[in-house]
Enzyme design. Structure first.
Site, PDB file in Angstrom:
ATOM      1  N   LYS A 121      42.169  46.988  44.428  1.00 32.71           N
ATOM      2  CA  LYS A 121      41.375  45.821  44.856  1.00 32.71           C
ATOM      3  C   LYS A 121      40.711  45.119  43.679  1.00 32.71           C
ATOM      4  CE  LYS A 121      38.832  48.356  47.632  1.00 32.71           C
ATOM      5  NZ  LYS A 121      39.548  49.637  47.688  1.00 32.71           N
ATOM      6  N   THR A 122      40.032  45.894  42.846  1.00 35.98           N
ATOM      7  CA  THR A 122      39.271  45.299  41.749  1.00 35.98           C
ATOM      8  C   THR A 122      40.182  44.538  40.788  1.00 35.98           C
ATOM      9  OG1 THR A 122      37.544  46.983  41.895  1.00 35.98           O
ATOM     10  CG2 THR A 122      37.739  45.792  39.811  1.00 35.98           C
ATOM     11  N   GLU A 165      36.385  41.144  46.673  1.00 36.64           N
ATOM     12  CA  GLU A 165      36.930  42.467  46.927  1.00 36.64           C
ATOM     13  C   GLU A 165      36.419  42.936  48.290  1.00 36.64           C
ATOM     14  OE1 GLU A 165      36.658  46.848  44.765  1.00 36.64           O
ATOM     15  OE2 GLU A 165      36.511  45.014  43.568  1.00 36.64           O
TER      16      GLU A 165
END
Length: 464
Positions: A121-122, A165
């Site tokens: 995600k990051t 995110e």
């Protein structure tokens, strides 16, 4: 994006303001003109960056830190009910807002992209934030790590796009209603909150149900993501875009060519042909993240060729295979990987980048519940390294579980043929690593806890 501040967050107080998710929302609100305050357990660079934006940051938790005129108190799932500031909020009648609700409120007003998945995600959110900025679109963003270029995890931009995110760990991502959602992968994790894969799928289905009519779901090639796509296929008002190397992918990755610590990626998009661009971090999984970012941007009407070129500007994010430095011929790199799938992906990437050089790992398990469920798989992943140091479990928000220690990992690693050294005193790690490493070796500090602090200490010891 519209710079309005929700009335309830004109004077917010964040408990745990230094956390990655909390600090991002606090920064955006401060940049929009809110009177931001909060507290954190310890002093940090994040606390200083918040103060530079005009926020009041207290160190330590105490009832008197909460101002009488606070409009709300923002908390994450990690804040315990007996926190003195939370208790004080109840006494004053100050509304308590969960972090996810606060982020959902600041996201409203433009086009939104939410990036979800068990892993990646990051990085993917960061790739989008950097590329959109490179194109002059001035996005707002909230990320779980600091971008290598701007050095921050969040920003209020004047453009129409907000990239965030979306964290599934406590189901908080179900609060968002993005125009484009990315789901990179779906695996069982966060065992304190999810008892089975069925619960995980139900949670992701609830997240995708919030995508409005006419929106887009971008899914990665991971089996769990493709299963999710099948589960939501009955929605005829939702466009599903599959990204991957398989022939059934809508956005197909044709080639991934490694070049040391970078990769060259070639992708084919419908109506746009083939595009080739560079990803600044090694590993097949990062190439897939970049392709998902490209697909999401294209669905918002951004020219794919321009976006692919702009993705080349991404130079990494803190803790995602981040080079910390080199000393005595030894490179030290930091990885946030803490789930076996992430560990394997990063170790395979570094194995390829290392070539004939040795790869040494300092691994710190994260959470007792995760180690209890996945300790064996963590140990098996460490067999990809030439040698590993395994620390005690970083508890974060959890209390110990009887019988659950890092021995579960070291035993599994030894059974898989790995060379493993258990170390219980973290302060001795720099000496241990200095005794193991030689010129040309790569040292990877790995885990979601404070193992990241060891990189500079290892470099200092090697230098001496």
């Amino acid at each position: 994006m519209a710079s309005g501040i929700p009335h309830a967050m004109e004077r917010p107080h964040f408990i745990g303001i230094g956390g990655a998710g909390m600090s991002g929302i606090a920064k955006i609100l401060a940049q929009r003109g809110a009177k931001v305050a909060g507290s954190d357990a310890r002093e940090s660079a994040t606390a200083e960056s918040l103060r530079a934006l005009g926020a009041t940051v207290h160190i330590g938790h105490a009832a008197e830190h909460l101002a009488d005129d606070a409009s709300c108190v923002v908390v994450s799932s990690a804040i315990r009910p007996d926190n003195p500031e939370l208790v004080r909020a109840a006494e004053l009648g100050v509304p308590v807002v969960h972090r996810s609700d606060a982020l959902a409120a600041v996201m409203r007003g433009g086009s939104t992209i939410a990036v979800a998945g068990t892993h990646g995600k990051t990085t993917t959110t960061s790739m989008l934030a950097v590329a959109l900025s490179e194109l002059g679109l001035d996005p707002s963003y909230a990320i779980g790590g600091d971008l290598a270029g701007p050095g921050t995890n969040a920003r209020h931009g004047e453009g129409e796009i907000f990239v965030a995110e979306a964290d599934e760990s406590d189901r908080s991502f179900q609060k968002y209603d993005p125009d484009v959602a990315i789901v990179l992968n779906v695996e069982l994790d966060h065992h304190a909150n999810y008892a089975s894969m069925d619960e995980i799928y139900e949670s992701f289905e609830a997240f995708t149900a919030k995508i409005p009519a006419g929106g887009t779901l971008v899914v990665g090639e991971h089996a769990g993501a493709r299963e999710l796509a099948s589960r939501v296929s009955a929605r005829d008002d939702l466009t599903v875009v599959r990204v991957g190397e398989s022939a059934d992918s809508d956005v197909r990755i044709l080639a991934i060519t490694p070049h040391g610590m970078t990769s060259e990626v070639t992708v084919a998009l419908p109506d746009h042909g083939e595009l080739t661009f560079t990803v600044s971090v090694p590993g097949r999984h990062y190439a897939h993240n970049a392709a998902a970012a490209l697909a999401a941007g294209a669905r918002l009407g951004i020219d794919p060729a321009a976006l692919a070129a702009a993705l080349t500007a991404y130079t990494g994010v803190g803790r995602r295979l981040q080079l910390k430095g080199e000393a005595a011929g030894v490179q030290v790199i930091d990885s946030y990987a803490h789930h076996p799938t992430e560990m394997t992906a990063d170790l395979e990437a570094m194995r390829a980048a290392a070539g004939d050089r040795r790869l040494l790992v300092v691994f710190q398990p994260h959470l007792f519940s995760r180690t209890q469920e996945l300790g064996k798989e963590m140990g098996q992943a460490l067999a990809l390294a030439d040698a590993s140091v395994v620390l005690d479990i970083y508890p974060a928000r959890e209390d110990p579980i009887p019988g659950v220690t890092s021995t579960l990992i070291t035993d599994a690693a030894l059974a898989a043929g790995a060379t493993v050294t258990p170390v219980h005193d973290k302060s001795t790690v720099p000496d241990v690593v200095a005794g193991m490493a030689g010129p040309g070796d790569l040292v990877l500090t790995m885990g979601a806890g404070d193992v990241t602090d060891l990189g500079p200490q290892i470099l200092a010891r090697l230098s001496s």
